[in-house]
Design an enzyme around this catalytic site. Sequence first.
Site, short mmCIF file in Angstrom:
data_model
loop_
_atom_site.label_atom_id
_atom_site.label_comp_id
_atom_site.label_asym_id
_atom_site.label_seq_id
_atom_site.Cartn_x
_atom_site.Cartn_y
_atom_site.Cartn_z
N PRO A 2 0.82 -1.21 0.00
CA PRO A 2 0.00 0.00 0.00
C PRO A 2 0.85 1.27 0.00
CG PRO A 2 -0.75 -1.56 1.67
CD PRO A 2 0.58 -2.04 1.19
N GLU A 3 0.64 2.11 -1.01
CA GLU A 3 1.26 3.42 -1.06
C GLU A 3 0.15 4.42 -1.36
OE1 GLU A 3 5.11 3.69 -2.71
OE2 GLU A 3 5.54 1.55 -2.48
N LYS A 51 -1.04 8.16 3.35
CA LYS A 51 -1.29 6.72 3.46
C LYS A 51 -2.24 6.40 4.62
CE LYS A 51 3.16 5.44 3.27
NZ LYS A 51 4.30 4.51 3.15
N ARG A 254 13.34 -2.80 5.21
CA ARG A 254 12.69 -2.53 3.93
C ARG A 254 13.66 -2.92 2.82
NH1 ARG A 254 8.52 1.49 3.70
NH2 ARG A 254 7.92 2.26 5.75
#
Length: 268
Positions: A2-3, A51, A254
């Site tokens: 999700p961005e 977001k 990440r």
Amino acid sequence: MPEGDTVLQTARRLDAALAGQLLTVSDLRVPRFATADLTGRTVLDVSARGKHLLTRIQGGLTLHSHLRMDGAWRVYDHGERWRGGPAHQIRAVLATAERTAVGYRLPVLELLRTEDEEQVVGHLGPDLLGPDWDPDTALRNLLSDPARRVGDALLDQRNLAGIGNVYMCELCFMARATPWLPVGELPLPVTTRLVGTAKQLLEANRDRPTRTTTAATPAMARSRTRERLFVYGRAGRPCLRCRTPIRLADRDDRPAYWCPHCQSGPTG
């Protein structure tokens, strides 16, 4: 992952399903709000801020959620089988007479007064897909700490809201800089262009079912590649520019993808 574009699409789906409808089921499966009952209230609207998702409900209440890495909201028709994940991953259920919205793996879920929304989104920088978008402010924010790594500066939602790890890697590739290069070492025209490209990418993907950066603008589309992304998720595969194998490194949990030939700067 999700961005900003994904979150906006989620907000649209939730708004279409719930806005203007009376809640017949309200089930918030987090300890702090487990006893909250929203049944009988009307959903006013659902909107995205960076977001973050804000579901506004009659009576001056807002249900705030954030998807982070793997959270999701799914919308089902009445009687349709839920398929978003096992029951223990469900954090919220909001249902009307016709549709049911189910929130899975939501790391952030809280009920607050609508007048207090700024407490959870007021820190955000200009939203790349929002009415408050201001490229000059975003640029100043990015350059406020010249020694900071460009990847970290792009991911910091206080600088500009909506960029996640996929876009961070893709934007660094387009800027021909590794994610670890200090942002102050980028020439000013490159940083300025980076902000504009970020806006272009998210705008181009806000209505797409599948995100792409290689065909996000007419200039990029001329590459005629079937690949959707330049570097993200392509470790070991040839760079679309120079054919050098794309590399992968873990940075603060990440994944960071980059081309060691096309991108200049430190490598971790």
